[in-house]
Design a protein around this motif. Structure first.
Motif, short mmCIF file in Angstrom:
data_model
loop_
_atom_site.label_atom_id
_atom_site.label_comp_id
_atom_site.label_asym_id
_atom_site.label_seq_id
_atom_site.Cartn_x
_atom_site.Cartn_y
_atom_site.Cartn_z
N LEU A 48 0.79 -1.24 -0.08
CA LEU A 48 -0.08 0.09 -0.07
C LEU A 48 1.09 1.21 -0.25
CD1 LEU A 48 -2.77 -0.89 2.79
CD2 LEU A 48 -3.02 -0.96 0.26
N PRO A 49 0.24 2.34 -0.61
CA PRO A 49 1.10 3.48 -0.57
C PRO A 49 1.16 4.08 0.88
CG PRO A 49 -0.98 3.88 -1.80
CD PRO A 49 -0.78 2.41 -1.48
N LYS A 50 1.86 5.04 0.95
CA LYS A 50 2.26 5.52 2.49
C LYS A 50 0.86 6.53 2.83
CE LYS A 50 7.16 5.50 3.18
NZ LYS A 50 8.40 6.21 3.39
N LEU A 51 0.24 6.98 1.51
CA LEU A 51 -0.89 7.92 1.91
C LEU A 51 -1.89 7.07 2.39
CD1 LEU A 51 -1.80 10.75 1.29
CD2 LEU A 51 -2.54 9.96 -0.78
N VAL A 52 -2.14 5.85 2.27
CA VAL A 52 -3.30 5.02 2.43
C VAL A 52 -2.91 4.24 3.81
CG1 VAL A 52 -4.45 2.96 1.87
CG2 VAL A 52 -3.95 4.55 0.00
N LEU A 53 -1.52 4.10 3.99
CA LEU A 53 -1.15 3.34 5.45
C LEU A 53 -1.23 4.33 6.55
CD1 LEU A 53 -0.39 0.62 5.93
CD2 LEU A 53 2.06 1.44 5.67
N ARG A 54 -0.81 5.67 6.35
CA ARG A 54 -1.05 6.67 7.21
C ARG A 54 -2.22 6.66 8.35
NH1 ARG A 54 1.04 10.50 4.77
NH2 ARG A 54 3.13 9.70 4.99
N PRO A 55 -3.40 6.85 7.50
CA PRO A 55 -4.52 6.88 8.08
C PRO A 55 -5.09 5.56 8.98
CG PRO A 55 -4.94 6.99 5.65
CD PRO A 55 -3.66 7.24 6.04
N ILE A 56 -4.71 4.49 8.24
CA ILE A 56 -4.93 3.24 8.73
C ILE A 56 -4.23 3.13 10.09
CG2 ILE A 56 -4.49 0.73 8.58
CD1 ILE A 56 -4.86 1.06 5.48
N LYS A 57 -3.09 3.72 10.30
CA LYS A 57 -2.26 3.43 11.55
C LYS A 57 -3.01 4.39 12.49
CE LYS A 57 2.28 2.52 9.55
NZ LYS A 57 3.68 3.14 9.44
N ARG A 58 -3.50 5.43 12.23
CA ARG A 58 -3.98 6.13 12.99
C ARG A 58 -5.42 5.55 13.67
NH1 ARG A 58 -3.66 12.25 10.03
NH2 ARG A 58 -1.31 12.46 10.41
N ILE A 59 -6.07 4.86 12.80
CA ILE A 59 -7.39 4.12 13.16
C ILE A 59 -6.85 3.27 14.13
CG2 ILE A 59 -9.16 2.61 12.37
CD1 ILE A 59 -9.23 4.48 9.83
N LEU A 60 -5.97 2.44 13.95
CA LEU A 60 -5.49 1.38 14.82
C LEU A 60 -5.23 1.69 16.15
CD1 LEU A 60 -3.59 -0.88 12.22
CD2 LEU A 60 -5.70 -1.53 13.27
N ASP A 61 -4.55 3.06 16.18
CA ASP A 61 -3.99 3.62 17.53
C ASP A 61 -5.21 4.01 18.25
OD1 ASP A 61 -1.49 3.41 16.91
OD2 ASP A 61 -1.07 5.36 15.93
N LEU A 62 -6.22 4.32 17.70
CA LEU A 62 -7.42 4.72 18.41
C LEU A 62 -8.16 3.42 18.77
CD1 LEU A 62 -9.79 6.71 19.14
CD2 LEU A 62 -10.64 6.50 16.83
N LEU A 63 -8.24 2.55 18.07
CA LEU A 63 -8.77 1.25 18.23
C LEU A 63 -8.23 0.35 19.31
CD1 LEU A 63 -11.15 -0.74 17.40
CD2 LEU A 63 -9.43 -1.97 15.90
N GLU A 64 -6.75 0.48 19.57
CA GLU A 64 -5.88 -0.08 20.51
C GLU A 64 -6.39 0.86 22.12
OE1 GLU A 64 -1.41 -1.76 20.98
OE2 GLU A 64 -1.81 0.12 20.17
N SER A 65 -6.58 1.91 21.99
CA SER A 65 -6.77 2.80 23.08
C SER A 65 -8.26 2.75 23.66
CB SER A 65 -6.54 4.20 23.11
OG SER A 65 -7.64 4.66 21.92
N ILE A 66 -9.17 1.83 23.00
CA ILE A 66 -10.48 1.53 23.51
C ILE A 66 -10.44 0.54 24.59
CG2 ILE A 66 -12.71 1.02 23.01
CD1 ILE A 66 -12.21 2.18 20.18
N PRO A 67 -10.80 0.64 25.80
CA PRO A 67 -10.68 -0.51 26.57
C PRO A 67 -11.88 -1.85 26.15
CG PRO A 67 -11.40 1.49 27.79
CD PRO A 67 -11.52 1.80 26.10
N ASP A 68 -11.35 -2.89 26.78
CA ASP A 68 -12.07 -3.97 26.25
C ASP A 68 -13.53 -4.21 26.71
OD1 ASP A 68 -9.92 -5.24 25.01
OD2 ASP A 68 -9.14 -6.14 26.82
N MET A 69 -13.79 -3.39 27.64
CA MET A 69 -15.11 -3.39 28.48
C MET A 69 -16.16 -2.82 27.48
SD MET A 69 -16.48 -2.06 32.18
CE MET A 69 -15.07 -3.36 32.88
N ILE A 70 -15.49 -1.39 26.86
CA ILE A 70 -16.36 -0.79 26.01
C ILE A 70 -16.69 -1.50 24.64
CG2 ILE A 70 -16.29 1.45 24.37
CD1 ILE A 70 -14.97 2.65 26.81
N VAL A 71 -15.79 -2.19 24.24
CA VAL A 71 -15.86 -2.97 23.11
C VAL A 71 -16.67 -4.24 23.22
CG1 VAL A 71 -14.87 -4.55 21.26
CG2 VAL A 71 -13.53 -2.71 22.26
N ALA A 72 -16.61 -4.86 24.32
CA ALA A 72 -17.68 -5.97 24.79
C ALA A 72 -19.01 -5.43 24.70
CB ALA A 72 -17.26 -6.65 26.00
#
Length: 318
Positions: free
Chosen positions: A105-129
């Motif tokens: 993937l080009p870096k232009l596409v990969l950069r927002p994906i990384k930001r979304i994953l950072d946000l997803l990783e910060s969400i507690p498991d309790m909220i996801v459940a």
């Protein structure tokens, strides 16, 4: 023989640590009580009780009757293991697939994906459940279709706990693999292989994956222990009758000991087996390289070295 002795010694040290931790939970609850026994006195009493058959009886808090400990804990261990293994397989599988795919993937596409994953990783498991449970209930009300059990009652909840627990391993492993793949592509040997006309896909599959897998395993161990800590919360949210349920239902030193032993034993030997396999692979690879260095191949080696030097000089001039 030395490896076997070391394996058994470390395992026994782990068992001793578990015994000490199991008694410590009871000792904390007795602090401040007059004439309560000291820690080492409780530790000795618990160690002696391990060899008494009557101590291996599961008795629920507030109940007079009991049942054999392993008849209760073994099915709970299997249930918890199914959820954990399913979540790890799903998480690591998704992480490997997307990490390999992100290479193209080009870096232009990969950069927002990384930001979304950072946000997803910060969400507690309790909220996801909780969000998964709300989603399942909303879909059931709208369509009458049950996509998965929101909690264990008559039927066991499997899919929802696995999905919730898989998020942390998937995101963490993806980020680790993605960084390691990027670093490998910057190394000199990759540049040299590219100059030979080998495609990026073949370099990734035949060279880079082989290089990063041993390092990835060390990160996997940390991720697995993190997933285990999350599983205790997730099992309570989805009312899973696994190890957590029975541990909290009868929170006694024997229950703590059995629970920790059921978790520690398989993972200890699994990690030791993988470490042994990786060391054997490394030793075998070294022996293969040294055995290939025969007088008949010296000319070939000199030629390859000369080509590497010429290529490096050209790269610097460029």
């Amino acid at each position: 023989m030395i490896r076997l002795v070391r394996l058994v010694t470390y395992y026994l040290l782990g068992v001793i640590s578990i015994i000490c931790v199991s008694v410590f939970t009871q000792y904390i609850s007795t602090i401040g009580i007059p004439e309560s026994p000291e820690y080492f006195e409780q530790l000795y009493d618990f160690f002696v009780s391990l060899f008494k058959p009557e101590s291996w009886i599961y008795i629920k808090d507030g109940s007079a009757s009991g049942a054999p400990m392993m008849e209760i804990m073994w099915p709970a261990f299997i249930y918890s293991t199914q959820i954990l293994v399913g979540a790890l397989a799903l998480g690591f599988g998704v992480a490997i697939f997307f990490a390999l795919g992100s290479t193209f993937l080009p870096k232009l596409v990969l950069r927002p994906i990384k930001r979304i994953l950072d946000l997803l990783e910060s969400i507690p498991d309790m909220i996801v459940a909780t969000l998964l449970q709300v989603l399942a209930i909303a879909i059931f009300k709208a369509t009458g279709i049950t996509i998965f059990e929101v909690a264990s009652f008559k039927e066991k909840a499997n899919l929802a706990p696995i999905i919730t627990l898989a998020i942390l391993p998937a995101v963490s492993m993806f980020k680790i693999l993605q960084v390691m793949i990027e670093e490998e592509f910057l190394k000199v040997y990759v540049t040299f292989v590219k100059s030979k006309g080998i495609s990026k896909f073949n370099i990734l599959i035949k060279h880079i994956i082989k290089k990063i897998m041993p390092i990835s395993f060390n990160h996997m161990k940390i991720i697995i222990w993190g997933a285990l800590s999350s599983q205790f919360i997730i099992e309570r949210i989805f009312n899973v009758h696994g190890l957590t349920y029975f541990l909290l239902d009868a929170f006694k030193p024997m229950m703590v000991f059995v629970t920790l032993m059921l978790i520690f034993t398989p993972f200890y030997f699994f990690f030791q087996l993988i470490d042994f396999w990786l060391k054997e692979e490394k030793t075998l690879s070294y022996e293969t390289r040294t055995s290939d260095w025969r007088p008949s191949s010296i000319a070939v080696g000199i030629k390859m070295s000369r080509e590497n030097i010429v290529f490096t000089i050209k790269s610097i001039n460029l």
